[in-house]
Design a protein around this motif. Structure first.
Motif, PDB file in Angstrom:
ATOM      1  N   ASP A  11     -12.329 106.287 -19.351  1.00 48.98           N
ATOM      2  CA  ASP A  11     -10.884 106.160 -19.294  1.00 48.98           C
ATOM      3  C   ASP A  11     -10.435 104.751 -18.986  1.00 48.98           C
ATOM      4  O   ASP A  11      -9.349 104.337 -19.360  1.00 48.98           O
ATOM      5  CB  ASP A  11     -10.319 107.090 -18.210  1.00 48.98           C
ATOM      6  N   ILE A  12     -11.254 104.070 -18.254  1.00 51.48           N
ATOM      7  CA  ILE A  12     -10.864 102.725 -17.845  1.00 51.48           C
ATOM      8  C   ILE A  12     -12.096 101.867 -17.596  1.00 51.48           C
ATOM      9  O   ILE A  12     -13.156 102.390 -17.228  1.00 51.48           O
ATOM     10  CB  ILE A  12      -9.968 102.809 -16.581  1.00 51.48           C
ATOM     11  N   VAL A  13     -11.924 100.603 -17.823  1.00 51.02           N
ATOM     12  CA  VAL A  13     -13.049  99.674 -17.649  1.00 51.02           C
ATOM     13  C   VAL A  13     -12.680  98.623 -16.610  1.00 51.02           C
ATOM     14  O   VAL A  13     -11.573  98.089 -16.630  1.00 51.02           O
ATOM     15  CB  VAL A  13     -13.374  98.967 -18.982  1.00 51.02           C
ATOM     16  N   ILE A  14     -13.600  98.372 -15.712  1.00 50.81           N
ATOM     17  CA  ILE A  14     -13.375  97.299 -14.738  1.00 50.81           C
ATOM     18  C   ILE A  14     -14.473  96.272 -14.976  1.00 50.81           C
ATOM     19  O   ILE A  14     -15.653  96.606 -14.964  1.00 50.81           O
ATOM     20  CB  ILE A  14     -13.469  97.834 -13.292  1.00 50.81           C
ATOM     21  N   SER A  15     -14.050  95.070 -15.163  1.00 49.55           N
ATOM     22  CA  SER A  15     -15.054  94.065 -15.500  1.00 49.55           C
ATOM     23  C   SER A  15     -14.861  92.769 -14.731  1.00 49.55           C
ATOM     24  O   SER A  15     -13.741  92.376 -14.422  1.00 49.55           O
ATOM     25  CB  SER A  15     -14.976  93.799 -17.006  1.00 49.55           C
ATOM     26  N   ASP A  16     -15.978  92.152 -14.457  1.00 45.04           N
ATOM     27  CA  ASP A  16     -15.921  90.855 -13.791  1.00 45.04           C
ATOM     28  C   ASP A  16     -15.618  89.793 -14.838  1.00 45.04           C
ATOM     29  O   ASP A  16     -15.926  89.969 -16.019  1.00 45.04           O
ATOM     30  CB  ASP A  16     -17.280  90.574 -13.133  1.00 45.04           C
ATOM     31  N   VAL A  17     -15.054  88.709 -14.391  1.00 47.74           N
ATOM     32  CA  VAL A  17     -14.697  87.657 -15.332  1.00 47.74           C
ATOM     33  C   VAL A  17     -15.901  86.794 -15.683  1.00 47.74           C
ATOM     34  O   VAL A  17     -16.140  86.488 -16.853  1.00 47.74           O
ATOM     35  CB  VAL A  17     -13.570  86.781 -14.742  1.00 47.74           C
ATOM     36  N   ASN A  18     -16.634  86.403 -14.672  1.00 45.42           N
ATOM     37  CA  ASN A  18     -17.776  85.524 -14.937  1.00 45.42           C
ATOM     38  C   ASN A  18     -19.043  86.321 -15.105  1.00 45.42           C
ATOM     39  O   ASN A  18     -19.582  86.855 -14.145  1.00 45.42           O
ATOM     40  CB  ASN A  18     -17.990  84.555 -13.767  1.00 45.42           C
ATOM     41  N   MET A  19     -19.487  86.360 -16.318  1.00 45.19           N
ATOM     42  CA  MET A  19     -20.739  87.068 -16.558  1.00 45.19           C
ATOM     43  C   MET A  19     -21.618  86.206 -17.439  1.00 45.19           C
ATOM     44  O   MET A  19     -21.119  85.498 -18.312  1.00 45.19           O
ATOM     45  CB  MET A  19     -20.446  88.412 -17.219  1.00 45.19           C
ATOM     46  N   PRO A  20     -22.871  86.297 -17.256  1.00 42.03           N
ATOM     47  CA  PRO A  20     -23.755  85.389 -17.997  1.00 42.03           C
ATOM     48  C   PRO A  20     -23.801  85.625 -19.497  1.00 42.03           C
ATOM     49  O   PRO A  20     -23.775  84.674 -20.272  1.00 42.03           O
ATOM     50  CB  PRO A  20     -25.124  85.626 -17.368  1.00 42.03           C
ATOM     51  N   ASP A  21     -23.861  86.871 -19.906  1.00 39.72           N
ATOM     52  CA  ASP A  21     -24.085  87.082 -21.340  1.00 39.72           C
ATOM     53  C   ASP A  21     -22.805  87.053 -22.172  1.00 39.72           C
ATOM     54  O   ASP A  21     -22.835  86.819 -23.354  1.00 39.72           O
ATOM     55  CB  ASP A  21     -24.828  88.410 -21.568  1.00 39.72           C
ATOM     56  N   MET A  22     -21.735  87.333 -21.560  1.00 38.54           N
ATOM     57  CA  MET A  22     -20.494  87.308 -22.335  1.00 38.54           C
ATOM     58  C   MET A  22     -19.332  87.042 -21.393  1.00 38.54           C
ATOM     59  O   MET A  22     -19.300  87.544 -20.278  1.00 38.54           O
ATOM     60  CB  MET A  22     -20.276  88.663 -23.018  1.00 38.54           C
ATOM     61  N   ASP A  23     -18.431  86.293 -21.881  1.00 33.30           N
ATOM     62  CA  ASP A  23     -17.256  86.008 -21.073  1.00 33.30           C
ATOM     63  C   ASP A  23     -16.474  87.297 -20.838  1.00 33.30           C
ATOM     64  O   ASP A  23     -16.266  88.088 -21.762  1.00 33.30           O
ATOM     65  CB  ASP A  23     -16.386  84.986 -21.825  1.00 33.30           C
TER      66      ASP A  23
END
Lengths: 607, 135
Positions: free
Chosen positions: A90-102
């Motif tokens: 239903d929803i995604v929470i994601s960090d901004v700084n990630m190594p493999d993809m922005d």
């Protein structure tokens, strides 16, 4: 009745209980009107963060909120998960700084492909970052360290989106009845409505709308949210209108008026415009960053019958280009435009775009792709690609690329099955006009993406296949390296192909095969996307620089392609870059290399 | 009896950690998350943090040694490290990280080196304290 996919099964069950005859879509409506009893409990959250400590903390916090949590430390993996189960979250929470993809890229992908609300997180709370997040479509931006109370309320974003979706649907004629029914409940205006109410009234609505829902629902067989399907034609109209008004002065109302589509609402246009803008800005950025795309060799795309061939060529080009630089969608669009016109004459499908692609010159090196593609194509498309297969037809393919892709044979097999399934999926999906529908794949992006990428049935197999294929591919690293260029081509050609393929009533098969072939390079996605993009562009763009839409499509397709590739297991080699959005965009741009207009002409393959 | 004493000690240690500024409210958040399902949640998190952040420390040290120093990379690494520190509420370490990033922005390698030394000190001090706290 608003057709809203009800992620909560309980709700669905509830609806079903009330109206067993209701289709799933109907249920969606009902679900929407009467959300889960214990909403927001059970909200399915996907958390993406490369920091395992935070991942664990967030998981615990969310669990405490009674949400269903899935954690992921790689953005790529997260995208896979999302694609695998289109309605799984239903929803995604994601960090901004990630190594493999922005994180922002991920955000975009999710927004475009799955249209799920995404929340960004970061230690960094600088205004510019937050602004960027919002620009990319984030629903919210949380600062680390995150408090649990902040997480408790994330359900509001899911809710809000549903309401918004419902509103969009309201514009549908079929929903008129619902409106009547809904009289009392200002659903659209008052969120509280949803909290209620009236299962019976919902049921009534559903019944009435059932038919409509099915009709309107892009994916009747799935519980996907019903949304406006931005078919190629529709999008073309949209882009035309935008260009007519002038991009700077554009506004949803104006566009709507110009488009003259009775059932389309201002909201539909507004949200589509927003996406389009994002797409354009992204393309432009990529274009600026990209080094000038290699001049696409004016491949002698034989506009022969092989319409698909044209695609291939273009795909090849794209592939090559992809490896070199990002796709110039904008460029491509221009070209596409021209191509389109041409193609329309002969081959409405992306054949034209293919030529454009040919221009890119990248493709030519995509001989490999040819080989592969051919094989793959053969697998899936037999009939369709027959022409393609012939040596003569694919000059592009015969280019430089040594057939290193012998290994693609392997995937070919997979492809075959996949194609079929893929094709089927496509059929069932939003109305991707794959079979016999002359509409470019330009359907609602999310739709197309979904359809193309995730064929649930295929997915699993594909994934499995992919996994197996992967080790295979490592061997081909060398080939890969050399074939990168070809991939680029493939990518290029793909975009067109899908389009052309579709046009040729070949349904997705050709595309898939092509894609698979191309993808093996790891660019499959790209090519696929680019193909789609091209296709769409060609179709949509009336010869205008409508790169933007295509870019989006491309991305979608790219994403899909990725998926697709995965499915086909073709992704071998260099898969890591698979998810490189840059690639996609690159591919896109390549496709649209404006230099290659002439090529496009040539490339106009004649389906 | 002994138990009570241990508990008292624990309580004392805990409040001193807060008073001395080693930990901030994030740690309290973690404590609140601890429940029957995860009775040792806080300890698990801290352990996870320390084992995971080792790589950040390593990366930063390596970046500091590179010639010429790449401040952008340093900043990136530190940003990640800082983010991780914030997960357990390592207040002093975070503070020092902030200072480090200032030096980094000013491209002051000397300052960065000194700051990082301090970070490491705080980092290990806290580790020891938490270890004994959990016992």
């Amino acid at each position: 009745m608003i057709i809203i996919t009800q992620p909560f099964f309980e709700l669905t069950a509830l609806i079903l209980a009330y109206s067993p005859s209701l289709s799933l879509t109907k249920m969606d409506n009902g679900c929407f009107s009467s959300p889960r009893r214990d909403f927001p409990a059970g909200l399915r959250v996907l958390v993406v963060d490369d920091d395992p400590t935070w991942l664990k903390i967030l998981e615990k916090m969310l669990k405490k909120c009674n949400y269903e949590v899935t954690t992921c430390c790689l953005a790529r993996h997260a995208l896979n998960l999302l694609r695998e189960r289109k309605d799984g979250y239903d929803i995604v929470i994601s960090d901004v700084n990630m190594p493999d993809m922005d994180g922002f890229k991920l955000l975009e992908h999710v927004g475009l492909e799955m249209d799920l609300p995404v929340i960004m997180m970061s230690v960094d709370g600088e205004t510019s970052r937050v602004m960027k997040g919002v620009q990319h479509g984030a629903c919210d931006y949380l600062l680390k360290p995150i408090r649990m109370k902040e997480l408790r309320n994330i359900w509001q974003h899911v809710f809000r989106k549903r309401i918004h979706e419902a509103k969009e649907f309201e514009s549908f004629e079929s929903f008129e009845s619902i409106h009547l029914m809904r009289n009392g409940s200002e659903l659209s205006d008052d969120g509280n409505l949803f909290a209620i109410e009236d299962v019976s009234s919902a049921k009534k609505r559903k019944d009435a709308d059932g038919k409509h829902n099915d009709k309107e629902c892009l994916d009747p067989s799935s519980t996907k949210k019903a949304r406006v399907v931005w078919s190629v034609d529709l999008h073309q109209k949209f882009v035309k209108a935008v260009n007519q008004i002038g991009f700077d002065k554009v506004g949803p109302k104006k566009i709507l008026d110009l488009m003259n589509v009775p059932w389309l609402t201002r909201e539909n246009v507004a949200s589509h415009l927003q996406k389009y803008r994002l797409y354009l800005s992204r393309i432009q950025k990529e274009n600026n960053q990209r080094s000038s795309s290699s001049g696409m060799k004016p491949s002698d795309f034989p506009s022969k019958d092989q319409g698909s061939f044209g695609f291939q060529n273009s795909l090849n080009k794209q592939q090559n280009d992809v490896s070199n630089d990002s796709y110039n969608y904008s460029d491509g669009s221009l070209q596409v435009g021209n191509v389109e016109t041409k193609s329309h004459e002969g081959d409405p499908h992306g054949i034209v775009s293919q030529s454009t692609i040919a221009k890119k010159g990248r493709l030519l090196t995509g001989n490999i792709a040819d080989t592969n593609m051919r094989d793959s194509l053969r697998v899936g498309l037999n009939q369709h690609f027959a022409p393609l297969e012939s040596e003569g037809n694919h000059p592009v393919f015969n280019c430089s690329m040594p057939t290193q892709y012998s290994w693609t044979e392997v995937p070919c097999m997979q492809l075959k099955e996949e194609h079929k399934s893929y094709v089927h999926l496509e059929d069932s999906f939003s109305k991707l006009p794959l079979h016999g529908k002359q509409h470019p794949i330009h359907v609602d992006q999310s739709q197309s993406v979904a359809s193309i990428n995730s064929t649930p049935s295929i997915t699993e197999e594909e994934v499995a296949a992919c996994i197996e294929a992967k080790p295979l591919f490592t061997d081909y690293k060398n080939d890969y390296a050399s074939s990168i260029s070809s991939i680029g081509n493939a990518v290029d050609s793909f975009p067109i192909q899908p389009g052309s393929l579709i046009m040729n009533d070949q349904s997705s098969e050709p595309i898939s095969t092509i894609n698979s072939g191309l993808k093996t390079q790891g660019y499959n996605n790209l090519s696929f996307i680019s193909d789609l993009e091209l296709y769409q562009r060609n179709l949509l763009l009336g010869g205008e620089a409508n790169t933007a839409p295509l870019d989006e499509d491309l991305h979608f397709y790219w994403l899909q392609g990725e998926r697709y590739n995965m499915n086909f297991g073709l992704q071998h080699i260099g898969m890591p870059e698979y998810y490189d959005p840059g690639l996609v965009s690159e591919a896109a741009t390549h496709l649209y290399d404006s230099n290659d207009y002439s090529v496009i002409e040539q490339g106009l393959f004649i389906a | 009896m002994d138990n009570t004493r241990f508990r008292q000690q624990a309580v004392f240690m805990r409040s001193s950690l807060f008073d001395e500024g080693f930990l901030d409210e994030q740690f309290i958040q973690l404590e609140e998350l601890q429940d029957d399902v995860n009775p040792n949640f806080v300890e698990e998190i801290v352990t996870l943090f320390y084992s995971d952040s080792v790589r950040f420390v390593y990366n930063i040290e390596r970046a500091l040694m590179s010639n010429p120093p790449n401040f952008t990379k340093l900043d990136d690494h530190m940003h990640q490290f800082k983010g991780s520190c914030s997960s357990i509420g390592a207040k002093k370490v975070k503070e020092e990280c902030r200072r480090f990033r200032e030096y980094c922005a000013a491209e002051n390698l000397e300052g960065c080196l000194r700051s990082f030394q301090q970070i490491k000190i705080e980092y290990t001090t806290l580790k020891k304290k938490l270890e004994s706290y959990f016992k």
